[in-house]
Motif scaffolding. Structure first.
Motif, short mmCIF file in Angstrom:
data_model
loop_
_atom_site.label_atom_id
_atom_site.label_comp_id
_atom_site.label_asym_id
_atom_site.label_seq_id
_atom_site.Cartn_x
_atom_site.Cartn_y
_atom_site.Cartn_z
N PRO B 13 0.82 -1.22 0.00
CA PRO B 13 0.00 0.00 0.00
C PRO B 13 0.85 1.26 0.00
N ALA B 14 2.11 1.12 0.34
CA ALA B 14 2.98 2.30 0.29
C ALA B 14 3.48 2.54 -1.13
N LEU B 19 -1.51 3.24 -5.04
CA LEU B 19 -2.37 4.14 -4.27
C LEU B 19 -2.64 5.44 -5.02
N LEU B 108 -5.99 10.24 4.53
CA LEU B 108 -5.48 9.23 3.60
C LEU B 108 -4.15 8.65 4.11
N VAL B 109 -3.37 9.50 4.73
CA VAL B 109 -2.10 9.03 5.31
C VAL B 109 -2.38 8.01 6.41
N SER B 111 -4.92 6.04 6.65
CA SER B 111 -5.40 4.79 6.05
C SER B 111 -4.26 4.03 5.38
N ALA B 112 -3.37 4.74 4.71
CA ALA B 112 -2.31 4.07 3.95
C ALA B 112 -1.25 3.47 4.87
N LEU B 113 -0.90 4.21 5.92
CA LEU B 113 0.14 3.70 6.83
C LEU B 113 -0.42 2.73 7.85
N ASN B 114 -1.66 2.96 8.21
CA ASN B 114 -2.38 2.09 9.15
C ASN B 114 -1.66 1.86 10.47
#
Lengths: 486, 486
Positions: B13-14, B19, B108-109, B111-114
């Motif tokens: 996802p990174a 993305l 969004l950050v 969600s992406a890094l979680n």
């Protein structure tokens, strides 16, 4: 790149201009931060990470703002550079999954539109999508029940809290004062915490020889219970990924007139797979089932589910608030969403779930769960073949493998545990690996500390993890003499 | 545009590729959906919205997936086309704000890094950012206290739940069995719901003549209380945006040895403004304060805060779970995050908050709060000047204005209320406006139904809202005869 102005920051969030430009800045910062980190987590340990993070993005509340673009870059860069990255094969400590890119992108939709799930007039379409998704998620657990239902929660902890709350209210509806919870020694702490919050009696703890709840021990415990009882079984324990013997537990509970809740926060998604679903046989006897899609399911947190065997089970959550669901509005056909959660304002976590379910389908999700289970088996075999590592005797959990450096076995018990803990902490401080830990009985029945790897990555294979095993063995070898001297 | 493949959907996802491409699809769908909707909410009412939503994005769980790009477009398009859009000047029903684009991008950050906020090794930098933000948010409420603290919650409902839980535990620590909550008749339903969940006695309800808690009535109620008592005052009522007289309430509570919690979910952010903060004078006497940044604060849900006068107040939340914060790890310097929430896995809602605070600064946030307050005053004046509308007599709340069509006043009470409800529902069904409602005493002391507008838009002005007032007046005129006949 033109600098977004403060006006953009407070502009119509649906404006493609402002959000597209800012999302691009966020993605740049993610890439820059990941490159600067260069590993599964930042090196240097807590103090250095704190200092670096503060240098990048504080003060967080200045008198005068620094502007949208700069603030976004600063915070995103700091968060990325200092992240423990679950998409790295060396980041395997927890039930902390790498989120799918498609789920993260769908989450952006949730943030930009900001529907709030507490009334129809804040979330007309999102409410419909939620109803479709919860129906599908309920049918996954209860395919043969006439009217199952489910609600979306913030995770297993909230699901278990609501399950116990509903259990308490069912007990009260029979005229009892409360409900007695019985829980395995292997259960997640959230069950005991929920009982505390709800003012329930301290849960009775049922023996779990080998990490699974003993039906015989449950039987003995239920004999002692006078009033209404709620048995909480686990499908996918946190430490080992083990599944309680659900058919036998359901039978014992039924015999005593007790109800069953299953915490399948980890294991629930096995139901997506035809080959793995049989491991959860018996789950349909539970009055309610917790499961998370931010573990197996690859959603960003939060994506919790509480499924119930019958929609009526949710009735104690019903609530009327004149500003959200006045009776005359409900009579006039406006859907009433308020009884779907213990929260009021509520983010539509369902949008990312819906997107993922529709993107992958049941088969795609099932195949991805199977991949994780297969990877765990591969890792277990690799540990068994590794001369410097010893796997904990017994079954491999869902996708969890426990092992320890053989060097730890050569030490007295306390020193061995200390070595295991030090290996984990040093790899963490060096930014080289994020490993889990669990204190669990060894083959000789003695409690020992183990390293834990939880395989949740949708594409990492056993081969990808071989270097991690070597790294652990090397670290143990380096530390062992010091630990023995200590 | 190349179609992202299923591999992209489950890719790292990174990876900027997957993305970025998927985020772009999501933004396209948001724009297309908003264009198709063409107003503050979709026209047609619940049934038509449901049919259209289902046509766009179901089945949500097909056997075979439709692929990441299509699924994302389908769900995002459906959610956008069927959204109630708080950035539209005609969407003013609830404490449901338009989120800042910069906050959505920061989300969004998350969600992406979680990162998950329950252990350091899942959120090394995010934990530091949270500590900085909670310290700043605590100081905002308690600038003169030596050691205030705050935790991030899912919203006012969770903040109030935790506040009552902590109050119960403080009472128990004195040897009492429980705590008696006293709450204004004007309080949010979450306070009573929290008492129910926590197994507390039913809260005593204190009179609120004019919509504010009466200190004299509180004094009388506290005389009747034997054991530990927790008074819950409100700063920004849901119906009217009114603020209880906090200094007097604090004094009465102190006199009786009762504790004070303030639910400032709505009003708390007035503290960002030098000119508005005095309206919350006395709030620093509360042991705990709820406030939300997803109301005034322009965050996507969730962005709740619970501030406490002293960090020790949070101690009952402390919890040890060996897999997350084993004692030897904590002793070795790994920060313990588990006692910062009643949740376990926890989304870093703090990243968007940090970004927004840093982007706008205290002055920028204060100016935006002032804008909303000013807009409400402008709308109130415009209602007063409108021949077909009557404003509810009395003060304008923080940014809430109540009024009704004069045509409703010409009818018997029940018919008048019915007309008000019908105006709101019809504008909703036609997709033309999202208005709130409240049943509140009129100048003659009789309870009547009012239309409510809650002004939370960071840039909409009174002039932008003039057409909405005309629309309401016209709708009332059109409906009035039918309603009279009914």
């Amino acid at each position: 790149m033109n600098e977004p102005t403060r006006a953009d920051a407070v502009a119509d969030p649906a404006s493609p201009y402002a959000l597209r430009k800012l999302a691009s800045i966020a993605l740049d910062a993610l890439a820059d931060g990941a490159a600067a980190r260069g590993g599964p987590l930042p090196a240097g340990g807590p103090e250095q990470v704190a200092a670096r993070t503060r240098a990048l993005c504080t003060p967080v509340l200045p008198e005068e703002g620094v502007g949208a673009a700069d603030a976004l870059y600063d915070v995103a860069r700091a968060a990325a550079e200092g992240a423990a990255d679950p998409s790295d094969p060396h980041c395997v400590a927890h039930l902390h999954c790498p989120p799918l890119a498609v789920a993260a992108a769908a989450d952006l939709v949730a943030s930009a539109l900001n529907p709030s799930m507490d009334s129809w007039d804040q979330a007309p379409a999102a409410a419909v999508i939620e109803a479709e998704v919860t129906a599908a998620l309920a049918r996954l657990v209860y395919p043969h029940h006439p009217a199952p239902d489910a609600v979306i929660t913030s995770g297993g902890t909230e699901s278990n809290l609501v399950a116990l709350l509903l259990g308490r209210e069912r007990a009260r509806a029979t005229g009892a004062r409360t409900v007695q919870v019985l829980v395995g020694a292997n259960a997640h702490h959230s069950v005991r915490r929920a009982a505390w919050m709800l003012g329930l009696p301290t849960p009775l703890v049922v023996d779990c020889p080998g990490g699974r709840m003993s039906p015989a021990a449950l039987d003995r415990a239920l004999v002692e219970c006078a009033g209404p009882a709620l048995v909480v079984a686990t499908a996918g324990t946190t430490d080992e990924g083990l599944i309680d013997p659900l058919p036998e537990i359901a039978e014992v509970a039924r015999f005593h007139g007790a109800e069953l809740h299953v915490d399948a926060a980890y294991g629930g998604p096995l139901l997506f797979s035809d080959t793995l679903a049989p491991r959860l046989a018996g789950i349909e006897h539970a009055v309610s089932v917790t499961y998370d899609l931010h573990k197996l399911g690859w959603q960003p947190v939060a994506a919790g589910v509480l499924a119930v065997a019958d929609a009526q089970v949710l009735e104690p959550l019903a609530l009327t608030a004149d500003y959200l669901n006045a009776d005359d509005d409900t009579e006039a056909g406006l859907p009433d969403l308020l009884g779907r959660s213990i929260r009021t304002s509520r983010r539509p976590d369902v949008l990312k779930i819906a997107t993922t379910l529709r993107a992958l389908g049941r088969r795609g999700l099932g195949a991805t769960v199977e991949h994780c289970v297969r990877t765990a088996a591969d890792v277990a075999r690799a540990v068994d073949a590794h001369p410097a590592l010893r796997r904990r005797p017994g079954d491999v959990g869902i996708s969890t493998v426990l092992f320890r450096p053989a060097a730890a076995d050569a030490l007295p018990d306390a020193d061995g545990d200390e070595l295991v803990a030090a290996v984990r902490r040093d790899l963490l401080a060096e930014g080289r690996a994020v490993l889990g830990r669990a204190t669990v009985a060894d083959g000789d029945g003695r409690q020992r500390l183990w390293l834990k790897v939880t395989l949740l990555h949708p594409s990492t294979t056993g081969d990808d993890l071989a270097p991690l095993l070597d790294l652990i063995a090397e670290q143990a070898e380096r530390l062992a003499p010091a630990s023995m001297a200590a």
